[in-house]
Write a protein that holds these residues in place. Structure first.
Motif, PDB file in Angstrom:
ATOM      1  N   PHE A   1       0.548  -1.089  -0.656  1.00  0.00           N
ATOM      2  CA  PHE A   1       0.404  -0.481  -0.092  1.00  0.00           C
ATOM      3  C   PHE A   1       0.909   1.132   0.110  1.00  0.00           C
ATOM      4  N   LEU A   2       0.445   1.425  -1.131  1.00  0.00           N
ATOM      5  CA  LEU A   2       2.165   2.834  -1.282  1.00  0.00           C
ATOM      6  C   LEU A   2       1.543   4.481  -1.422  1.00  0.00           C
ATOM      7  N   SER A   3       0.236   4.368  -1.125  1.00  0.00           N
ATOM      8  CA  SER A   3      -0.581   6.159  -0.848  1.00  0.00           C
ATOM      9  C   SER A   3      -1.797   6.613  -0.176  1.00  0.00           C
ATOM     10  N   ARG A   4      -1.855   7.087  -0.311  1.00  0.00           N
ATOM     11  CA  ARG A   4      -3.240   7.425   0.889  1.00  0.00           C
ATOM     12  C   ARG A   4      -4.170   9.420   0.095  1.00  0.00           C
ATOM     13  N   ARG A   5      -5.016   8.738   0.508  1.00  0.00           N
ATOM     14  CA  ARG A   5      -5.622   9.912   0.462  1.00  0.00           C
ATOM     15  C   ARG A   5      -6.934  11.004   1.539  1.00  0.00           C
TER      16      ARG A   5
ATOM     17  N   THR B   1      -2.731  -4.489 -11.173  1.00  0.00           N
ATOM     18  CA  THR B   1      -3.979  -4.906  -9.873  1.00  0.00           C
ATOM     19  C   THR B   1      -3.894  -3.785  -8.717  1.00  0.00           C
ATOM     20  N   CYS B   2      -5.416  -2.757  -8.082  1.00  0.00           N
ATOM     21  CA  CYS B   2      -5.600  -1.454  -7.287  1.00  0.00           C
ATOM     22  C   CYS B   2      -6.055  -2.285  -6.411  1.00  0.00           C
ATOM     23  N   ILE B   3      -6.236  -2.020  -5.031  1.00  0.00           N
ATOM     24  CA  ILE B   3      -7.167  -2.212  -4.546  1.00  0.00           C
ATOM     25  C   ILE B   3      -7.392  -1.473  -3.233  1.00  0.00           C
ATOM     26  N   VAL B   4      -8.790  -0.057  -2.685  1.00  0.00           N
ATOM     27  CA  VAL B   4      -8.185   0.645  -2.583  1.00  0.00           C
ATOM     28  C   VAL B   4      -8.992  -0.061  -0.529  1.00  0.00           C
TER      29      VAL B   4
ATOM     30  N   GLU C   1      -6.305   4.263   0.916  1.00  0.00           N
ATOM     31  CA  GLU C   1      -5.041   4.148   0.909  1.00  0.00           C
ATOM     32  C   GLU C   1      -5.366   2.509  -0.687  1.00  0.00           C
ATOM     33  N   PHE C   2      -3.900   2.933  -1.089  1.00  0.00           N
ATOM     34  CA  PHE C   2      -3.961   2.439  -2.648  1.00  0.00           C
ATOM     35  C   PHE C   2      -2.928   1.500  -2.279  1.00  0.00           C
ATOM     36  N   GLY C   3      -3.169  -0.004  -2.656  1.00  0.00           N
ATOM     37  CA  GLY C   3      -2.464  -1.354  -2.978  1.00  0.00           C
ATOM     38  C   GLY C   3      -1.926  -1.479  -4.031  1.00  0.00           C
TER      39      GLY C   3
ATOM     40  N   LYS D   1      -7.694   3.112   5.152  1.00  0.00           N
ATOM     41  CA  LYS D   1      -7.138   3.027   6.436  1.00  0.00           C
ATOM     42  C   LYS D   1      -7.062   2.690   7.665  1.00  0.00           C
ATOM     43  N   GLY D   2      -7.919   3.353   8.465  1.00  0.00           N
ATOM     44  CA  GLY D   2      -7.876   2.908   9.464  1.00  0.00           C
ATOM     45  C   GLY D   2      -8.863   1.221   9.759  1.00  0.00           C
TER      46      GLY D   2
END
Length: 132
Positions: free
Chosen positions: A3-7, A83-86, A67-69, A89-90
């Motif tokens: 999981f590389l980034s967050r929004r 492939t992307c999993i959103v 967050e984006f994996g 985060k909590g």
């Protein structure tokens, strides 16, 4: 999957029901997947060719951090499939999965597909060599 980034889900990201608008999350997925593919291939001239199945599993709301994996699924001569999993985060609950996102490396002048020169083995090794 890393999981590389967050929004942060902001008020302008919401639909009429007060949850994260599906179109916004798809915009974010396309952008995050491009950044991932670009970094994997060390190339900027990539275009989105295809996004396969998209599954929405849960909602996100104002103030949630998502967050984006991302993971490499396949490597072609001029393409990279991710492939992307959103997820939230909590809570770690999956919000959305986008499978088979295909990027094609193109020649910036001719706009035609061009080999990127990487193999799945090289990219897998690159992931192992990254600091945790």
């Amino acid at each position: 999957m890393r999981f590389l980034s967050r929004r942060l889900v902001m008020p302008n990201d919401l639909n009429f029901a007060g949850s994260l608008f599906g179109g916004r999350i798809l915009e974010w997925i396309d952008e995050e997947a491009y950044i991932y593919a670009s970094c994997q291939l060390d190339q900027k001239s990539l275009v989105t060719k295809h996004i396969g199945e998209i599954t929405f599993d849960a909602s996100a709301f104002q103030g949630d951090v998502v967050e984006f994996g991302l993971a490499t699924k396949a490597v072609g001569r001029s393409s990279l499939t991710v492939t992307c999993i959103v997820r939230n985060k909590g809570t770690k609950q999956n919000i959305c999965t986008a499978d088979d996102i295909v990027f094609v490396h193109i020649d910036p002048e001719t706009r035609r597909p061009q080999p990127h020169g990487k193999t799945k083995e090289q990219l897998d090794q690159q992931q192992i060599d990254l600091p945790r």
